[in-house]
Scaffold this active site. Structure first.
Site, PDB file in Angstrom:
ATOM      1  N   PHE A 113     -32.257   8.113 133.892  1.00 23.67           N
ATOM      2  CA  PHE A 113     -33.553   7.679 133.383  1.00 23.67           C
ATOM      3  C   PHE A 113     -34.075   8.748 132.426  1.00 23.67           C
ATOM      4  CE2 PHE A 113     -36.856   4.431 134.659  1.00 23.67           C
ATOM      5  CZ  PHE A 113     -35.963   3.415 134.932  1.00 23.67           C
ATOM      6  N   GLN A 227     -49.794   5.511 128.345  1.00 24.59           N
ATOM      7  CA  GLN A 227     -48.357   5.478 128.040  1.00 24.59           C
ATOM      8  C   GLN A 227     -47.944   4.170 127.376  1.00 24.59           C
ATOM      9  OE1 GLN A 227     -45.025   5.388 131.221  1.00 24.59           O
ATOM     10  NE2 GLN A 227     -44.787   7.339 130.153  1.00 24.59           N
ATOM     11  N   HIS A 229     -44.592   2.139 126.481  1.00 20.35           N
ATOM     12  CA  HIS A 229     -43.170   2.093 126.825  1.00 20.35           C
ATOM     13  C   HIS A 229     -42.394   1.704 125.572  1.00 20.35           C
ATOM     14  CE1 HIS A 229     -39.377   0.993 128.662  1.00 20.35           C
ATOM     15  NE2 HIS A 229     -39.800   1.455 129.821  1.00 20.35           N
ATOM     16  N   LEU A 239     -41.539  -6.178 129.660  1.00 16.74           N
ATOM     17  CA  LEU A 239     -40.834  -4.898 129.659  1.00 16.74           C
ATOM     18  C   LEU A 239     -39.320  -5.091 129.693  1.00 16.74           C
ATOM     19  CD1 LEU A 239     -41.138  -1.757 130.110  1.00 16.74           C
ATOM     20  CD2 LEU A 239     -40.731  -2.279 132.505  1.00 16.74           C
ATOM     21  N   GLU A 242     -36.315   0.903 131.208  1.00 16.55           N
ATOM     22  CA  GLU A 242     -35.607   2.098 130.751  1.00 16.55           C
ATOM     23  C   GLU A 242     -34.211   2.159 131.383  1.00 16.55           C
ATOM     24  OE1 GLU A 242     -38.235   5.471 130.176  1.00 16.55           O
ATOM     25  OE2 GLU A 242     -36.943   6.584 131.543  1.00 16.55           O
ATOM     26  N   ARG A 273     -40.600   9.136 127.383  1.00 17.03           N
ATOM     27  CA  ARG A 273     -41.092   7.893 126.763  1.00 17.03           C
ATOM     28  C   ARG A 273     -41.961   8.118 125.540  1.00 17.03           C
ATOM     29  NH1 ARG A 273     -42.279   4.371 132.203  1.00 17.03           N
ATOM     30  NH2 ARG A 273     -40.071   3.949 132.522  1.00 17.03           N
ATOM     31  N   HIS A 338     -48.073   0.466 128.710  1.00 18.27           N
ATOM     32  CA  HIS A 338     -47.299   0.257 129.941  1.00 18.27           C
ATOM     33  C   HIS A 338     -47.924   0.895 131.166  1.00 18.27           C
ATOM     34  CE1 HIS A 338     -43.905  -0.341 132.529  1.00 18.27           C
ATOM     35  NE2 HIS A 338     -43.659   0.951 132.646  1.00 18.27           N
ATOM     36  N   ARG A 373     -45.897  10.224 131.829  1.00 16.05           N
ATOM     37  CA  ARG A 373     -45.160   9.989 133.074  1.00 16.05           C
ATOM     38  C   ARG A 373     -43.678   9.794 132.791  1.00 16.05           C
ATOM     39  NH1 ARG A 373     -43.292   5.280 135.876  1.00 16.05           N
ATOM     40  NH2 ARG A 373     -44.305   3.820 134.465  1.00 16.05           N
TER      41      ARG A 373
HETATM   42  C1  LIG Z   1     -43.503  -4.329 134.206  1.00 15.08           C
HETATM   43  C2  LIG Z   1     -43.594  -3.004 134.916  1.00 15.08           C
HETATM   44  C3  LIG Z   1     -42.432  -2.357 135.319  1.00 15.08           C
HETATM   45  C4  LIG Z   1     -42.512  -1.116 135.962  1.00 15.08           C
HETATM   46  N1  LIG Z   1     -41.351  -0.504 136.349  1.00 15.08           N
HETATM   47  C5  LIG Z   1     -41.426   0.667 137.028  1.00 15.08           C
HETATM   48  C6  LIG Z   1     -40.248   1.294 137.532  1.00 15.08           C
HETATM   49  O1  LIG Z   1     -39.129   0.789 137.406  1.00 15.08           O
HETATM   50  N2  LIG Z   1     -40.375   2.477 138.171  1.00 15.08           N
HETATM   51  C7  LIG Z   1     -41.592   3.072 138.378  1.00 15.08           C
HETATM   52  O2  LIG Z   1     -41.645   4.140 138.986  1.00 15.08           O
HETATM   53  N3  LIG Z   1     -42.718   2.480 137.928  1.00 15.08           N
HETATM   54  C8  LIG Z   1     -42.672   1.294 137.271  1.00 15.08           C
HETATM   55  N4  LIG Z   1     -43.828   0.710 136.839  1.00 15.08           N
HETATM   56  C9  LIG Z   1     -45.115   1.276 137.243  1.00 15.08           C
HETATM   57  C10 LIG Z   1     -45.385   0.953 138.709  1.00 15.08           C
HETATM   58  O3  LIG Z   1     -44.825  -0.283 139.023  1.00 15.08           O
HETATM   59  C11 LIG Z   1     -46.889   0.899 139.012  1.00 15.08           C
HETATM   60  O4  LIG Z   1     -47.516   2.066 138.574  1.00 15.08           O
HETATM   61  C12 LIG Z   1     -47.122   0.757 140.512  1.00 15.08           C
HETATM   62  O5  LIG Z   1     -46.331  -0.268 141.076  1.00 15.08           O
HETATM   63  C13 LIG Z   1     -48.597   0.498 140.808  1.00 15.08           C
HETATM   64  O6  LIG Z   1     -48.728   0.279 142.193  1.00 15.08           O
HETATM   65  P1  LIG Z   1     -50.173   0.237 142.848  1.00 15.08           P
HETATM   66  O7  LIG Z   1     -49.953   0.018 144.301  1.00 15.08           O
HETATM   67  O8  LIG Z   1     -50.933   1.409 142.416  1.00 15.08           O
HETATM   68  O9  LIG Z   1     -50.875  -1.036 142.192  1.00 15.08           O
HETATM   69  P2  LIG Z   1     -50.481  -2.604 142.144  1.00 15.08           P
HETATM   70  O10 LIG Z   1     -49.114  -2.857 142.583  1.00 15.08           O
HETATM   71  O11 LIG Z   1     -50.920  -3.089 140.826  1.00 15.08           O
HETATM   72  O12 LIG Z   1     -51.437  -3.224 143.242  1.00 15.08           O
HETATM   73  C14 LIG Z   1     -52.822  -3.341 143.024  1.00 15.08           C
HETATM   74  C15 LIG Z   1     -53.420  -4.095 144.191  1.00 15.08           C
HETATM   75  O13 LIG Z   1     -54.827  -4.044 144.108  1.00 15.08           O
HETATM   76  C16 LIG Z   1     -55.364  -5.310 144.361  1.00 15.08           C
HETATM   77  N5  LIG Z   1     -56.661  -5.395 143.678  1.00 15.08           N
HETATM   78  C17 LIG Z   1     -56.949  -5.157 142.382  1.00 15.08           C
HETATM   79  N6  LIG Z   1     -58.264  -5.333 142.159  1.00 15.08           N
HETATM   80  C18 LIG Z   1     -58.826  -5.666 143.338  1.00 15.08           C
HETATM   81  C19 LIG Z   1     -60.144  -5.966 143.760  1.00 15.08           C
HETATM   82  N7  LIG Z   1     -61.188  -5.987 142.925  1.00 15.08           N
HETATM   83  N8  LIG Z   1     -60.340  -6.288 145.063  1.00 15.08           N
HETATM   84  C20 LIG Z   1     -59.302  -6.310 145.946  1.00 15.08           C
HETATM   85  N9  LIG Z   1     -58.035  -6.021 145.585  1.00 15.08           N
HETATM   86  C21 LIG Z   1     -57.810  -5.701 144.311  1.00 15.08           C
HETATM   87  C22 LIG Z   1     -54.326  -6.287 143.857  1.00 15.08           C
HETATM   88  O14 LIG Z   1     -54.468  -7.521 144.512  1.00 15.08           O
HETATM   89  C23 LIG Z   1     -53.040  -5.566 144.254  1.00 15.08           C
HETATM   90  O15 LIG Z   1     -52.698  -5.879 145.578  1.00 15.08           O
HETATM   91  C24 LIG Z   1     -43.776  -0.527 136.196  1.00 15.08           C
HETATM   92  C25 LIG Z   1     -44.925  -1.185 135.806  1.00 15.08           C
HETATM   93  C26 LIG Z   1     -44.839  -2.402 135.157  1.00 15.08           C
HETATM   94  C27 LIG Z   1     -46.113  -3.042 134.696  1.00 15.08           C
END
Ligand SMILES: Cc1cc2nc3c(=O)[nH]c(=O)nc-3n(C[C@H](O)[C@H](O)[C@H](O)COP(=O)(O)OP(=O)(O)OC[C@H]3O[C@@H](n4cnc5c(N)ncnc54)[C@H](O)[C@@H]3O)c2cc1C
Length: 558
Positions: A113, A227, A229, A239, A242, A273, A338, A373
């Site tokens: 990566f 960031q 991507h 996306l 990577e 990135r 991203h 990141r």
């Molecule tokens: C397309 C894509 C691919 C990616 N690929 C990678 C990868 O391969 N490797 C890597 O390390 N990172 C990757 N990332 C980044 C990584 O996936 C995210 O940073 C990470 O998953 C975020 O997790 P989280 O638990 O913080 O938030 P999320 O998974 O976004 O969860 C947010 C939660 O909050 C809840 N929520 C939001 N607002 C409210 C509200 N007002 N009231 C109640 N609940 C609410 C939602 O329902 C959800 O359950 C990627 C991101 C994207 C967009």
């Protein structure tokens, strides 16, 4: 009124990991999510999760790569925790039931990566986020004492006497508004990429919890660090992981040149990135792109079998959304928004400046990513810091007085929401949102000038005024997306203002933040975080020193 010791807002990887830890500490835990937990943006993560489990690799190398990738803005004590806990937490996920790809000898397979010295990205084909989320959800489902509130949107974070008292939330299924009293709250609401139109983030990535914490007095940190991507499908902005370059994919411009040799002679496509995104944007701007304003990501030389097995989703996305077959032709790519390095400021214990309030995952900023990141460090952060947030929220709740959240708090939220909902005329949220996204795309992108940033700042002030008159045409109570769109737009506007205010202040170029008027990194003046706090006059800015433990800043070369 609902009552819990700990309330976790968000059910992605960070929220679920926090909830698991708090419930296993013996506390009464509630987890609130505006989506079904398995629909959180974490499910969209493709490429993998980092852990230094390879034979030559080490925690020390992982720390160094992360700090270098961050352009030295990351807090090194927090990075040390991230990298030290990586191996154990990935193996724990494996034991929870996540199925990772295996190497021929049966060990966890690892792919290359960006910005990493060794192959340290553990993966499940190109669906790693979904595999992790399912494993964790299954584990969490064993916890009968955990109460999950699905499809509830938090609307208000109530803080009194310097301590968090709980949350007021909207039941999307019925339109009811209710209170959730808690002795400790964990914000884990994920990204806010929807400040931009050209984003890989899901529609629900609207920064709700980050904005609610900001409104309640929490500091935000590193907000200027957005960031992009390098490889997204223009138009849909889906996306292309990577991992595609990790598996050997290469980039070419319209002249057929493998241009990364000019920008990163050693790491080429696997530079960090920020470097690769700027390279693609520069090639296109200087007229060396394809006529459609993109470059090409080529996988053809890897052979059909590898592409179709290790990058199954990428093949499907390319065929379905770009109409091209990556087994035989290059994929048109351009950088898209991203990831947000910024978020609710926490220390390495996931504590914010408000007692009883914790934050983790993309909604937060402990600052392990600094100004940029590294790929596959974010899934890792959600688990490591989600767990830390759960542990510390549990211990904070067990020492805290009972919450005094009251019906008056609920009534205030009801009045605020109904002021929008009952309005007879005004401007639809979509119109204001489009204008905000246009300003962010055009003026707060990969390259930034003071004129552009000032234009964005002025535009956002105008949009905040227009937002006071936002109009919800749909008056129904069941799944009123028009209403939730209007509320979410309010969060995005606040966060966009914080991004722009910090970007104007930082007069240097570091990581993802590139100022054309200050093209160099300036450690003498800018080796510090910018904090943003909400004030009646708009974003109020202050500074926080960067924690340096082992690695003094050096110039970055890839
Ligand atoms: C397309 C894509 C691919 C990616 N690929 C990678 C990868 O391969 N490797 C890597 O390390 N990172 C990757 N990332 C980044 C990584 O996936 C995210 O940073 C990470 O998953 C975020 O997790 P989280 O638990 O913080 O938030 P999320 O998974 O976004 O969860 C947010 C939660 O909050 C809840 N929520 C939001 N607002 C409210 C509200 N007002 N009231 C109640 N609940 C609410 C939602 O329902 C959800 O359950 C990627 C991101 C994207 C967009």
């Amino acid at each position: 009124m609902q009552r819990h010791d700990v309330l976790v807002v968000g059910a992605g990887l960070a929220g679920q990991r926090a909830a698991l830890e708090a419930v296993r500490a013996g506390l009464d835990v509630g987890m609130l999510s505006k989506l079904h937990p398995l629909r959180s943006h974490s499910a969209a993560a493709q490429g993998g999760i980092n852990a230094s489990l390879g034979p030559q690799d080490s925690v020390k190398d992982h720390v160094f790569d992360t700090v270098k990738g961050s352009d030295y803005l990351a807090d090194q004590d927090a990075v040390e925790i991230l990298c030290r806990e990586a191996g154990p937490i990935v193996i724990e996920m494996e034991h929870f039931g996540t199925i990772f790809n295996r190497a021929a000898d049966g060990s966890l397979d690892r792919r290359a990566f960006g910005g990493a010295s060794y192959n340290r990205t553990i993966f499940s084909a190109d669906r790693t986020g979904l595999a992790l989320l399912q494993g964790l959800y299954e584990e969490l489902s064993r916890e009968k004492r955990l109460k999950v509130y699905e499809e509830w949107s938090a609307l208000d974070l109530v803080v009194r006497g310097g301590r968090v008292q709980g949350v007021v939330a909207l039941d999307r299924k019925s339109g009811n508004i209710d209170g959730f009293a808690a002795r400790a709250v964990v914000i884990a609401t994920g990204p806010f990429g929807r400040t931009y139109p050209n984003t890989t983030n899901s529609h629900a990535s609207t920064g709700d919890g980050t904005a609610l914490a900001y409104r309640a007095g929490a500091f935000l940190k590193d907000m200027e660090m957005v960031q992009f991507h390098p490889t997204c499908l223009p138009g849909s902005w889906i996306l292309i992981t990577e991992g595609a370059r990790g598996e050997g994919g290469i980039l070419r411009n319209g002249k057929g040149e493998r241009f990364m040799s000019r920008y990163a002679p050693n790491k080429l496509e696997l530079a960090s990135r920020d470097v690769v995104s700027r390279a693609i944007a520069t090639e296109v701007q200087e007229g060396r792109g394809f006529p459609d304003g993109t470059c090409r990501l080529e996988l053809m030389h890897l052979g059909r079998e590898k592409v179709e097995t290790k990058l199954q989703e990428i093949v499907e996305f390319s065929r379905n959304f770009a109409g091209i077959d990556p087994v035989v032709e290059g994929i048109p790519v351009y950088p898209g928004q991203h990831y947000m390095m910024g978020g609710v400021s926490t220390n390495p214990r996931a504590e914010t400046n408000i007692s009883g309030l914790f934050a983790a995952g993309e909604a937060a900023c402990v600052s392990v990513h600094g100004a940029n990141r590294l790929g596959a460090n974010s899934l890792l952060e959600t688990l490591v810091y989600g767990k830390i947030a759960g542990t510390n929220a549990a211990s904070s709740a067990s020492k805290a007085p009972a919450s005094d959240l009251s019906q008056a708090d609920v009534d205030r939220a009801v009045q605020r929401v109904h002021a929008i909902w009952d309005r007879k005329q005004g401007e639809p949220p979509a119109v204001i949102r489009n204008d905000m996204q246009k300003a962010m795309r055009e003026d707060v992108g990969i390259y930034r000038t003071p004129q552009q940033l000032e234009a964005a700042r002025a535009k956002l002030v105008e949009l905040q005024k227009r937002y006071l008159n936002v109009y919800v045409q749909d008056k129904s109570t069941t799944y009123n997306v028009n209403l939730t769109d209007a509320l979410e737009l309010g969060y995005l506007l606040d966060l966009a203002q914080a991004i722009v205010a910090a970007a104007i202040l930082r007069t240097e170029s570091r990581g993802a933040h590139v100022r054309l008027d200050f093209p160099k990194r300036d450690d003498a003046n800018w080796l510090k975080h910018i904090l943003v706090q909400s004030s009646p006059k708009g974003p109020a800015l202050s500074f926080l020193p960067v924690t340096v433990t082992s690695y003094q800043p050096m110039e970055r070369h890839y």
